[in-house]
Design an enzyme around this catalytic site. Structure first.
Site, PDB file in Angstrom:
ATOM      1  N   CYS A   1       9.367  -0.118   8.958  1.00 45.05           N
ATOM      2  CA  CYS A   1       8.249   0.809   9.135  1.00 45.05           C
ATOM      3  C   CYS A   1       7.051  -0.046   9.481  1.00 45.05           C
ATOM      4  O   CYS A   1       6.504  -0.724   8.622  1.00 45.05           O
ATOM      5  CB  CYS A   1       7.982   1.619   7.874  1.00 45.05           C
ATOM      6  SG  CYS A   1       6.465   2.583   7.996  1.00 45.05           S
TER       7      CYS A   1
ATOM      8  N   CYS B   1       3.428   1.350   7.850  1.00 50.00           N
ATOM      9  CA  CYS B   1       3.134   1.224   6.415  1.00 50.00           C
ATOM     10  C   CYS B   1       4.376   0.660   5.732  1.00 50.00           C
ATOM     11  O   CYS B   1       4.730  -0.471   5.979  1.00 50.00           O
ATOM     12  CB  CYS B   1       2.699   2.559   5.824  1.00 50.00           C
ATOM     13  SG  CYS B   1       3.657   3.966   6.381  1.00 50.00           S
ATOM     14  N   SER B   2       5.030   1.450   4.913  1.00 46.29           N
ATOM     15  CA  SER B   2       6.260   0.946   4.301  1.00 46.29           C
ATOM     16  C   SER B   2       7.189   2.112   3.991  1.00 46.29           C
ATOM     17  O   SER B   2       7.790   2.164   2.929  1.00 46.29           O
ATOM     18  CB  SER B   2       5.943   0.146   3.043  1.00 46.29           C
ATOM     19  OG  SER B   2       5.176   0.941   2.164  1.00 46.29           O
ATOM     20  N   CYS B   3       7.306   3.072   4.919  1.00 47.12           N
ATOM     21  CA  CYS B   3       8.222   4.199   4.736  1.00 47.12           C
ATOM     22  C   CYS B   3       9.627   3.657   4.506  1.00 47.12           C
ATOM     23  O   CYS B   3      10.067   2.741   5.197  1.00 47.12           O
ATOM     24  CB  CYS B   3       8.232   5.098   5.968  1.00 47.12           C
ATOM     25  SG  CYS B   3       6.629   5.846   6.273  1.00 47.12           S
TER      26      CYS B   3
END
Lengths: 95, 215
Positions: B120, B123-125
Protein backbone atom coordinates in the site's frame (compact mmCIF):
# COMPACT_ATOMS: atom_id res chain seq x y z
CA UNK A 1 -25.47 5.70 -8.99
CA UNK A 2 -24.73 5.62 -12.70
CA UNK A 3 -23.62 2.36 -14.32
CA UNK A 4 -19.89 1.74 -14.71
CA UNK A 5 -18.51 3.62 -17.69
CA UNK A 6 -15.67 1.17 -18.36
CA UNK A 7 -15.57 -2.59 -18.72
CA UNK A 8 -12.78 -5.10 -18.09
CA UNK A 9 -10.36 -4.98 -21.02
CA UNK A 10 -10.97 -1.28 -21.78
CA UNK A 11 -7.90 0.91 -22.23
CA UNK A 12 -7.96 3.87 -19.88
CA UNK A 13 -5.75 6.80 -18.98
CA UNK A 14 -5.35 8.22 -15.49
CA UNK A 15 -5.88 11.96 -15.25
CA UNK A 16 -2.73 13.93 -14.67
CA UNK A 17 -4.09 16.32 -12.08
CA UNK A 18 -2.47 18.03 -9.14
CA UNK A 19 -5.39 18.81 -6.87
CA UNK A 20 -5.41 19.22 -3.11
CA UNK A 21 -7.25 16.87 -0.79
CA UNK A 22 -7.37 13.30 0.42
CA UNK A 23 -6.69 11.46 -2.82
CA UNK A 24 -6.47 7.72 -3.39
CA UNK A 25 -4.77 8.02 -6.79
CA UNK A 26 -1.02 7.66 -6.26
CA UNK A 27 1.14 10.31 -7.87
CA UNK A 28 3.30 7.80 -9.76
CA UNK A 29 0.38 6.46 -11.79
CA UNK A 30 -1.11 9.78 -12.92
CA UNK A 31 -0.93 10.29 -16.66
CA UNK A 32 -0.34 6.59 -17.37
CA UNK A 33 -2.35 4.27 -19.58
CA UNK A 34 -3.53 0.86 -18.52
CA UNK A 35 -6.22 -1.74 -18.91
CA UNK A 36 -9.28 -2.25 -16.70
CA UNK A 37 -8.74 -5.58 -14.92
CA UNK A 38 -12.05 -5.58 -13.04
CA UNK A 39 -14.80 -3.42 -11.66
CA UNK A 40 -14.35 -3.59 -7.87
CA UNK A 41 -17.80 -2.19 -7.12
CA UNK A 42 -19.34 1.12 -6.18
CA UNK A 43 -18.19 3.07 -3.14
CA UNK A 44 -18.79 6.44 -1.50
CA UNK A 45 -16.13 8.83 -2.76
CA UNK A 46 -13.23 8.74 -0.24
CA UNK A 47 -12.13 12.23 -1.30
CA UNK A 48 -15.43 13.51 0.12
CA UNK A 49 -15.65 11.12 3.09
CA UNK A 50 -12.31 12.46 4.33
CA UNK A 51 -14.00 15.82 4.90
CA UNK A 52 -16.99 14.33 6.67
CA UNK A 53 -19.27 14.65 3.65
CA UNK A 54 -21.45 11.75 2.48
CA UNK A 55 -19.53 11.10 -0.73
CA UNK A 56 -22.68 10.21 -2.69
CA UNK A 57 -23.57 9.20 -5.32
CA UNK A 58 -21.34 6.17 -5.09
CA UNK A 59 -18.58 5.96 -7.67
CA UNK A 60 -17.34 3.03 -9.67
CA UNK A 61 -13.94 1.76 -8.52
CA UNK A 62 -11.72 -0.12 -10.97
CA UNK A 63 -8.59 -2.16 -10.75
CA UNK A 64 -6.40 -0.97 -13.57
CA UNK A 65 -3.35 -2.94 -14.72
CA UNK A 66 -0.28 -1.08 -15.96
CA UNK A 67 2.93 -2.33 -17.59
CA UNK A 68 5.83 -1.71 -15.19
CA UNK A 69 8.17 -0.81 -18.08
CA UNK A 70 5.82 2.04 -19.04
CA UNK A 71 5.40 3.32 -15.51
CA UNK A 72 9.11 3.24 -14.63
CA UNK A 73 11.33 3.74 -17.69
CA UNK A 74 14.28 2.24 -15.79
CA UNK A 75 12.30 -0.81 -14.59
CA UNK A 76 14.75 -3.69 -14.36
CA UNK A 77 12.39 -6.69 -14.61
CA UNK A 78 10.86 -8.47 -17.64
CA UNK A 79 8.41 -6.66 -19.95
CA UNK A 80 5.45 -8.69 -18.71
CA UNK A 81 5.60 -7.43 -15.11
CA UNK A 82 2.60 -5.38 -14.04
CA UNK A 83 1.33 -3.06 -11.34
CA UNK A 84 -2.38 -3.04 -10.44
CA UNK A 85 -3.84 0.07 -8.86
CA UNK A 86 -7.39 0.81 -7.69
CA UNK A 87 -8.68 3.96 -9.33
CA UNK A 88 -12.00 5.76 -9.07
CA UNK A 89 -13.90 6.42 -12.28
CA UNK A 90 -13.64 10.20 -12.07
CA UNK A 91 -9.86 9.86 -12.41
CA UNK A 92 -10.10 7.88 -15.65
CA UNK A 93 -10.64 8.74 -19.28
CA UNK A 94 -10.83 6.47 -22.31
CA UNK A 95 -7.37 5.94 -23.81
CA UNK B 1 26.13 6.96 20.51
CA UNK B 2 28.58 6.60 23.37
CA UNK B 3 29.52 3.11 24.41
CA UNK B 4 29.52 3.88 28.09
CA UNK B 5 26.86 5.47 30.25
CA UNK B 6 27.60 7.56 33.29
CA UNK B 7 25.32 6.99 36.20
CA UNK B 8 25.16 8.98 39.39
CA UNK B 9 24.34 5.90 41.42
CA UNK B 10 25.94 2.55 42.06
CA UNK B 11 25.08 0.09 39.39
CA UNK B 12 26.25 -3.27 38.12
CA UNK B 13 28.53 -2.38 35.28
CA UNK B 14 28.80 -4.66 32.30
CA UNK B 15 31.70 -4.29 29.95
CA UNK B 16 29.38 -4.18 26.94
CA UNK B 17 27.06 -1.39 25.92
CA UNK B 18 23.40 -2.17 26.33
CA UNK B 19 20.41 -0.45 24.78
CA UNK B 20 18.24 1.54 27.14
CA UNK B 21 14.52 2.13 26.97
CA UNK B 22 13.81 5.81 27.58
CA UNK B 23 11.56 6.45 30.58
CA UNK B 24 9.51 9.01 28.74
CA UNK B 25 8.37 8.40 25.17
CA UNK B 26 8.62 12.03 24.15
CA UNK B 27 5.92 14.62 23.62
CA UNK B 28 2.54 13.52 22.25
CA UNK B 29 1.82 14.31 18.64
CA UNK B 30 -1.15 16.39 17.57
CA UNK B 31 -3.16 13.32 16.57
CA UNK B 32 -2.31 11.43 19.77
CA UNK B 33 -3.65 14.35 21.78
CA UNK B 34 -6.73 14.52 19.58
CA UNK B 35 -7.40 10.81 20.06
CA UNK B 36 -7.05 11.06 23.84
CA UNK B 37 -9.28 14.14 24.00
CA UNK B 38 -12.05 12.54 21.91
CA UNK B 39 -11.83 9.22 23.73
CA UNK B 40 -12.05 10.89 27.16
CA UNK B 41 -14.97 13.05 26.06
CA UNK B 42 -16.87 10.03 24.73
CA UNK B 43 -16.25 8.13 27.95
CA UNK B 44 -17.32 11.16 30.02
CA UNK B 45 -20.53 11.50 28.02
CA UNK B 46 -21.27 7.80 28.43
CA UNK B 47 -21.12 7.01 24.69
CA UNK B 48 -18.33 4.48 25.21
CA UNK B 49 -16.83 2.89 28.28
CA UNK B 50 -13.10 2.58 28.90
CA UNK B 51 -13.59 -1.18 29.02
CA UNK B 52 -15.23 -1.21 25.57
CA UNK B 53 -12.27 0.69 24.14
CA UNK B 54 -9.84 -1.70 25.80
CA UNK B 55 -11.75 -4.77 24.56
CA UNK B 56 -11.80 -3.46 21.00
CA UNK B 57 -8.06 -2.81 21.04
CA UNK B 58 -7.50 -6.27 22.52
CA UNK B 59 -9.62 -7.87 19.79
CA UNK B 60 -7.72 -5.97 17.07
CA UNK B 61 -4.39 -7.04 18.52
CA UNK B 62 -5.56 -10.65 18.80
CA UNK B 63 -6.19 -11.07 15.06
CA UNK B 64 -3.43 -13.06 13.44
CA UNK B 65 -2.45 -14.66 10.13
CA UNK B 66 -4.15 -17.85 11.37
CA UNK B 67 -7.38 -16.85 9.60
CA UNK B 68 -5.58 -16.44 6.29
CA UNK B 69 -3.62 -19.67 6.77
CA UNK B 70 -6.83 -21.56 7.40
CA UNK B 71 -8.50 -20.45 4.16
CA UNK B 72 -5.33 -21.02 2.12
CA UNK B 73 -4.89 -24.54 3.52
CA UNK B 74 -8.50 -25.38 2.78
CA UNK B 75 -8.21 -23.99 -0.75
CA UNK B 76 -5.14 -26.20 -1.34
CA UNK B 77 -7.05 -29.29 -0.26
CA UNK B 78 -10.46 -28.54 -1.75
CA UNK B 79 -10.75 -27.31 -5.36
CA UNK B 80 -14.40 -26.27 -4.93
CA UNK B 81 -13.46 -24.17 -1.91
CA UNK B 82 -10.59 -22.61 -3.84
CA UNK B 83 -12.98 -21.61 -6.60
CA UNK B 84 -15.26 -19.99 -4.04
CA UNK B 85 -12.33 -18.20 -2.38
CA UNK B 86 -11.26 -16.72 -5.72
CA UNK B 87 -14.76 -15.70 -6.85
CA UNK B 88 -16.44 -14.73 -3.57
CA UNK B 89 -13.87 -14.31 -0.77
CA UNK B 90 -16.41 -12.98 1.75
CA UNK B 91 -18.55 -16.09 1.41
CA UNK B 92 -15.49 -18.34 1.59
CA UNK B 93 -14.29 -16.64 4.79
CA UNK B 94 -17.74 -16.89 6.35
CA UNK B 95 -17.83 -20.61 5.65
CA UNK B 96 -14.81 -21.27 7.84
CA UNK B 97 -15.77 -18.77 10.54
CA UNK B 98 -13.19 -16.09 9.68
CA UNK B 99 -14.62 -12.62 10.17
CA UNK B 100 -14.68 -10.68 6.92
CA UNK B 101 -14.12 -7.22 8.38
CA UNK B 102 -14.91 -3.87 6.81
CA UNK B 103 -13.22 -4.21 3.47
CA UNK B 104 -13.70 -6.31 0.37
CA UNK B 105 -11.03 -8.92 -0.06
CA UNK B 106 -9.44 -9.79 -3.40
CA UNK B 107 -7.54 -13.09 -3.53
CA UNK B 108 -4.67 -13.30 -6.03
CA UNK B 109 -3.20 -16.68 -6.84
CA UNK B 110 0.48 -17.51 -7.24
CA UNK B 111 1.21 -20.06 -9.95
CA UNK B 112 4.28 -21.25 -11.88
CA UNK B 113 3.68 -18.33 -14.26
CA UNK B 114 2.60 -15.52 -11.94
CA UNK B 115 3.86 -14.22 -8.61
CA UNK B 116 1.85 -11.61 -6.69
CA UNK B 117 3.10 -9.03 -4.21
CA UNK B 118 0.96 -6.71 -2.08
CA UNK B 119 1.81 -3.17 -0.98
CA UNK B 120 0.00 0.00 0.00
CA UNK B 121 1.98 2.97 -1.26
CA UNK B 122 -0.37 5.62 0.16
CA UNK B 123 -0.54 4.41 3.75
CA UNK B 124 -0.52 0.88 5.13
CA UNK B 125 -3.77 -0.79 4.00
CA UNK B 126 -3.47 -4.45 4.91
CA UNK B 127 -5.93 -7.36 5.01
CA UNK B 128 -6.16 -7.23 8.81
CA UNK B 129 -9.23 -9.45 8.91
CA UNK B 130 -7.19 -12.40 7.63
CA UNK B 131 -3.61 -11.45 8.57
CA UNK B 132 -3.91 -9.42 11.78
CA UNK B 133 -1.69 -6.38 12.31
CA UNK B 134 0.84 -5.57 9.59
CA UNK B 135 4.57 -6.05 10.26
CA UNK B 136 6.56 -2.85 10.77
CA UNK B 137 8.43 -3.21 7.48
CA UNK B 138 5.14 -3.25 5.56
CA UNK B 139 4.46 0.27 6.84
CA UNK B 140 7.98 1.57 6.18
CA UNK B 141 8.57 4.13 3.46
CA UNK B 142 11.32 1.96 2.03
CA UNK B 143 8.99 -0.99 1.41
CA UNK B 144 6.10 1.18 0.24
CA UNK B 145 8.15 3.05 -2.32
CA UNK B 146 10.39 0.23 -3.50
CA UNK B 147 7.85 -2.61 -3.75
CA UNK B 148 6.16 -0.88 -6.69
CA UNK B 149 9.32 0.26 -8.41
CA UNK B 150 11.73 -2.62 -7.95
CA UNK B 151 9.66 -5.52 -6.61
CA UNK B 152 12.10 -8.21 -7.71
CA UNK B 153 14.99 -6.61 -5.83
CA UNK B 154 12.82 -6.16 -2.74
CA UNK B 155 11.75 -9.81 -2.82
CA UNK B 156 15.37 -10.87 -3.33
CA UNK B 157 16.26 -9.00 -0.13
CA UNK B 158 13.62 -11.12 1.60
CA UNK B 159 15.36 -14.18 0.17
CA UNK B 160 12.95 -14.80 -2.69
CA UNK B 161 14.34 -14.87 -6.23
CA UNK B 162 11.52 -14.87 -8.77
CA UNK B 163 12.67 -16.29 -12.12
CA UNK B 164 12.42 -14.03 -15.18
CA UNK B 165 9.90 -16.31 -16.88
CA UNK B 166 7.47 -15.74 -14.01
CA UNK B 167 5.43 -12.54 -14.26
CA UNK B 168 5.51 -10.35 -11.17
CA UNK B 169 2.22 -8.63 -10.44
CA UNK B 170 2.33 -5.93 -7.79
CA UNK B 171 -0.96 -4.89 -6.20
CA UNK B 172 -1.12 -1.40 -4.77
CA UNK B 173 -3.91 -1.41 -2.21
CA UNK B 174 -4.90 2.21 -2.76
CA UNK B 175 -8.61 2.35 -2.03
CA UNK B 176 -11.33 0.00 -0.86
CA UNK B 177 -9.94 -3.47 -1.63
CA UNK B 178 -7.62 -5.56 0.49
CA UNK B 179 -5.41 -8.23 -1.07
CA UNK B 180 -4.53 -11.73 0.04
CA UNK B 181 -1.99 -13.79 -1.86
CA UNK B 182 -2.88 -17.45 -2.28
CA UNK B 183 0.63 -18.97 -2.23
CA UNK B 184 1.66 -21.94 -4.34
CA UNK B 185 1.29 -25.27 -2.60
CA UNK B 186 4.80 -26.65 -2.18
CA UNK B 187 5.81 -30.04 -3.49
CA UNK B 188 6.10 -32.73 -0.87
CA UNK B 189 2.85 -31.79 0.86
CA UNK B 190 0.60 -34.29 -0.92
CA UNK B 191 -1.87 -35.91 1.44
CA UNK B 192 -1.27 -33.40 4.26
CA UNK B 193 -4.16 -32.47 6.50
CA UNK B 194 -5.56 -28.96 6.50
CA UNK B 195 -4.03 -28.31 9.94
CA UNK B 196 -0.59 -29.46 8.85
CA UNK B 197 -0.80 -27.32 5.70
CA UNK B 198 -1.99 -24.25 7.63
CA UNK B 199 1.16 -24.42 9.76
CA UNK B 200 3.39 -23.70 6.73
CA UNK B 201 1.24 -20.82 5.41
CA UNK B 202 3.00 -17.90 7.05
CA UNK B 203 2.14 -14.21 7.03
CA UNK B 204 4.89 -13.38 4.53
CA UNK B 205 3.71 -16.01 2.04
CA UNK B 206 0.31 -14.29 2.00
CA UNK B 207 1.86 -10.83 1.40
CA UNK B 208 4.00 -12.28 -1.36
CA UNK B 209 7.54 -11.76 -0.04
CA UNK B 210 8.04 -15.48 0.55
CA UNK B 211 6.96 -18.87 -0.75
CA UNK B 212 5.44 -21.61 1.37
CA UNK B 213 7.84 -24.48 2.06
CA UNK B 214 7.21 -28.07 3.06
CA UNK B 215 9.77 -27.82 5.85
Amino acid sequence: MTPARFQPGDRVKVMKADVPGHLRTPWYIRGHEGEVERICGFFANPEELAFNRHGLPKRALYRVRFAQKKVWPDYAGPAGDTIDVEIYEHWLERA
Amino acid sequence: MSTHHHHDHDHDHHDHAHPTQPDIDGPLTYHQKLEIAIRELMIEKGILSADEVRRTVEAMDARSPAGGAKVVARAWNDPAYKQLLMSDPSKALNQVGVEVGLYKLVVVENTDKVHNLVVCTLCSCYPRAVLGLPPDWYKSRAYRSRAVREPRQVMAEFGLEVPDDTTVRVHDSTADMRYLVLPKRPKGTEGWSEEKLAAIVTRDTMIGVAEARAS
